[in-house]
Design a protein around this motif. Sequence first.
Motif, PDB file in Angstrom:
ATOM      1  N   ALA A 155       0.831  -1.214   0.000  1.00  0.00           N
ATOM      2  CA  ALA A 155       0.000   0.000   0.000  1.00  0.00           C
ATOM      3  C   ALA A 155       0.858   1.254   0.000  1.00  0.00           C
ATOM      4  CB  ALA A 155      -0.928  -0.006   1.216  1.00  0.00           C
ATOM      5  N   ASP A 156       1.926   1.253   0.788  1.00  0.00           N
ATOM      6  CA  ASP A 156       2.793   2.429   0.848  1.00  0.00           C
ATOM      7  C   ASP A 156       3.541   2.629  -0.470  1.00  0.00           C
ATOM      8  OD1 ASP A 156       3.868   4.630   2.428  1.00  0.00           O
ATOM      9  OD2 ASP A 156       5.768   3.578   2.299  1.00  0.00           O
ATOM     10  N   CYS A 157       4.065   1.542  -1.023  1.00  0.00           N
ATOM     11  CA  CYS A 157       4.779   1.632  -2.315  1.00  0.00           C
ATOM     12  C   CYS A 157       3.839   2.126  -3.412  1.00  0.00           C
ATOM     13  CB  CYS A 157       5.349   0.266  -2.703  1.00  0.00           C
ATOM     14  SG  CYS A 157       6.725  -0.284  -1.665  1.00  0.00           S
ATOM     15  N   ALA A 158       2.592   1.626  -3.400  1.00  0.00           N
ATOM     16  CA  ALA A 158       1.616   2.046  -4.406  1.00  0.00           C
ATOM     17  C   ALA A 158       1.326   3.541  -4.282  1.00  0.00           C
ATOM     18  CB  ALA A 158       0.330   1.243  -4.244  1.00  0.00           C
ATOM     19  N   TYR A 233       8.054  -6.422  -1.681  1.00  0.00           N
ATOM     20  CA  TYR A 233       7.650  -5.022  -1.469  1.00  0.00           C
ATOM     21  C   TYR A 233       8.498  -4.337  -0.398  1.00  0.00           C
ATOM     22  CZ  TYR A 233       4.244  -5.962  -4.937  1.00  0.00           C
ATOM     23  OH  TYR A 233       3.682  -6.284  -6.144  1.00  0.00           O
ATOM     24  N   GLU A 234       9.114  -5.148   0.491  1.00  0.00           N
ATOM     25  CA  GLU A 234      10.147  -4.608   1.388  1.00  0.00           C
ATOM     26  C   GLU A 234      11.296  -4.045   0.542  1.00  0.00           C
ATOM     27  OE1 GLU A 234      10.430  -7.242   5.502  1.00  0.00           O
ATOM     28  OE2 GLU A 234      11.489  -7.934   3.748  1.00  0.00           O
ATOM     29  N   GLN A 235      11.734  -4.837  -0.433  1.00  0.00           N
ATOM     30  CA  GLN A 235      12.844  -4.407  -1.299  1.00  0.00           C
ATOM     31  C   GLN A 235      12.442  -3.204  -2.157  1.00  0.00           C
ATOM     32  OE1 GLN A 235      13.900  -7.949  -3.501  1.00  0.00           O
ATOM     33  NE2 GLN A 235      14.240  -9.103  -1.612  1.00  0.00           N
ATOM     34  N   LEU A 236      11.231  -3.262  -2.695  1.00  0.00           N
ATOM     35  CA  LEU A 236      10.746  -2.160  -3.538  1.00  0.00           C
ATOM     36  C   LEU A 236      10.657  -0.864  -2.737  1.00  0.00           C
ATOM     37  CD1 LEU A 236       9.585  -1.399  -6.351  1.00  0.00           C
ATOM     38  CD2 LEU A 236       7.319  -1.863  -5.402  1.00  0.00           C
ATOM     39  N   GLU A 397      -6.449   3.055   2.225  1.00  0.00           N
ATOM     40  CA  GLU A 397      -5.536   2.201   1.448  1.00  0.00           C
ATOM     41  C   GLU A 397      -6.068   0.775   1.304  1.00  0.00           C
ATOM     42  OE1 GLU A 397      -4.777   0.323   5.221  1.00  0.00           O
ATOM     43  OE2 GLU A 397      -5.447   2.302   4.628  1.00  0.00           O
ATOM     44  N   GLN A 398      -7.333   0.544   1.671  1.00  0.00           N
ATOM     45  CA  GLN A 398      -7.867  -0.820   1.716  1.00  0.00           C
ATOM     46  C   GLN A 398      -7.927  -1.494   0.338  1.00  0.00           C
ATOM     47  OE1 GLN A 398     -11.562  -0.153   3.819  1.00  0.00           O
ATOM     48  NE2 GLN A 398     -10.477   0.463   5.691  1.00  0.00           N
ATOM     49  N   GLU A 402      -6.351  -5.107  -0.754  1.00  0.00           N
ATOM     50  CA  GLU A 402      -7.107  -6.131  -1.491  1.00  0.00           C
ATOM     51  C   GLU A 402      -6.247  -6.737  -2.596  1.00  0.00           C
ATOM     52  OE1 GLU A 402     -11.441  -6.615  -3.501  1.00  0.00           O
ATOM     53  OE2 GLU A 402     -10.295  -4.900  -4.246  1.00  0.00           O
ATOM     54  N   ARG A 403      -5.522  -5.897  -3.314  1.00  0.00           N
ATOM     55  CA  ARG A 403      -4.697  -6.379  -4.426  1.00  0.00           C
ATOM     56  C   ARG A 403      -3.574  -7.292  -3.908  1.00  0.00           C
ATOM     57  NH1 ARG A 403      -8.381  -5.594  -6.846  1.00  0.00           N
ATOM     58  NH2 ARG A 403      -7.817  -7.711  -7.407  1.00  0.00           N
ATOM     59  N   LEU A 404      -3.018  -6.959  -2.741  1.00  0.00           N
ATOM     60  CA  LEU A 404      -1.988  -7.817  -2.137  1.00  0.00           C
ATOM     61  C   LEU A 404      -2.566  -9.204  -1.858  1.00  0.00           C
ATOM     62  CD1 LEU A 404       0.825  -8.265  -0.720  1.00  0.00           C
ATOM     63  CD2 LEU A 404      -0.272  -7.469   1.379  1.00  0.00           C
TER      64      LEU A 404
END
Length: 501
Positions: A155-158, A233-236, A397-398, A402-404
């Motif tokens: 969510a944060d990366c997005a 997503y940690e890496q991203l 950010e829900q 959902e996408r995750l």
Amino acid sequence: MAKAMDYEAQQRLNVTFLPYPTPGHMNPMIDAARLFARHGVNVTIIATPANALTFQNAIDTDFTHGYHIRTKLLPFPAAQVGLPEGLENIKDGTSLELLSRIRRGISMLKGHIELLFQDLHPDCIVSDMCYPWTVESAAELGIPRIFFYSSSYLADCATHSIMRHRPHERLVSDTDKFTIPDFPHRIEMTPLQLANWQRVREQVSYYFEEMFESERRSYGALYNSFHELESEYEQLHERIVGIKSWSIGPVSAWANKDDGQKINKEHKDELPKEPEWLTWLNTEQNDSVIYVNFGSLTRLHHAQLVELAHGLENSGHTFIWVIRKKDGNEKDNSFLQEFEDKMKESKKGFIIWNWAPQKLILNHPAIGGIVSHCGWNSLLESLSAGLPVITWPMFAEQFYNERLVVDVLKVGVPVGAKENKFWAFSDKDDMVGRKEIAEAVLQLLEKEEGREMRMRARKLSGASKKTIEKGGHSYNNLIQLIDELKSLKISKATEKTNINI
């Protein structure tokens, strides 16, 4: 002996935590603060009186066990913003007017919090994302500010990616799909699924943009997630945001790990009467019941409640549904009362009013899945219990979460929610129909893909338990962060000594 104790106190790392008063943000930060204290840190949590009441028992218990943890209270300016005493949390905002007054009261605390920072002499500030100004506060004190994000890395990366590239602005319609740039997976969304501040340039957008920009200017970020759940997503995150981050979740399972056996023992030995929901649940087959809970901030309008009730009934599967009673809303309450009576008679469903012991229910063998608004804490609790999810995001950010769950982890069935809208603005146009609800339940509980999702969710459950044990990813991350902050404190003290010499 006294000198040795004084030296130890001086060397002890002092960390101040500043939670934002809404359950989804506050609860994980309090648990994170308790984990820091359990690993030798001197912890201070800043809160207002009514908010502190919700977690003070846990803090007092930790303190009696010898951990250095305390709450520092700041009075909430209720009278100044026209609120009754005790209304200090975003969840108390049952109307837009009340919400804006609570928010105004929170913003008025800024000066008092900054003075408190100076008095407390912390070595580090762990600040909720909703206080972007704490970057400057920490800089003035010459200490690190850790950005606490209470949702997923994805969510944060997005959010950062869409803020930078604005892919939705190239589309003709709000219902056309765009792909989130820079992502390791192909994640498609529509502009309608973005929060309004991202979709439409408006005055409030500045507040949110400042919030996420403050993350880039922080020493690092703290996440209630775990490596096995979101490693890509940690890496991203490091590439997109450009700062270090530490995932130390699931913090609730970790902070309350030692309480599990105690709760179960008390539950069996000391409660004079088994709760009604448990008696009912004990009669159901394994993996057969759907649990329905939309968190502390979501409020469904009457027409949507009716569709949800019929959807659950039409699925033919049993369910437990947690519903908050609405004050004075006779239409809702009378329909739900009739529906509850009907379900009791048929033994097809069970309604719990206002509050439920969610973790106990999720871990019951009869529960086969959950209908969730995709709030991060609920998702973590569901996956920790090894349960797949029927995803019904509402706002904030829900839709990213959902996408995750659906596209990346493949443990979710979307119910078909189309628009990101806070409950106060929702209407009948946003409704999810009974047919879609029933189909999602059937897909999760009866189809082969539902069984496969359950197997994947169970693997994640095992990983969520291992990661918080000694030697696990989350455990090691917390130790590394504390050690790094201690090193910073020592080098700062050495510099000061050298200057004085």
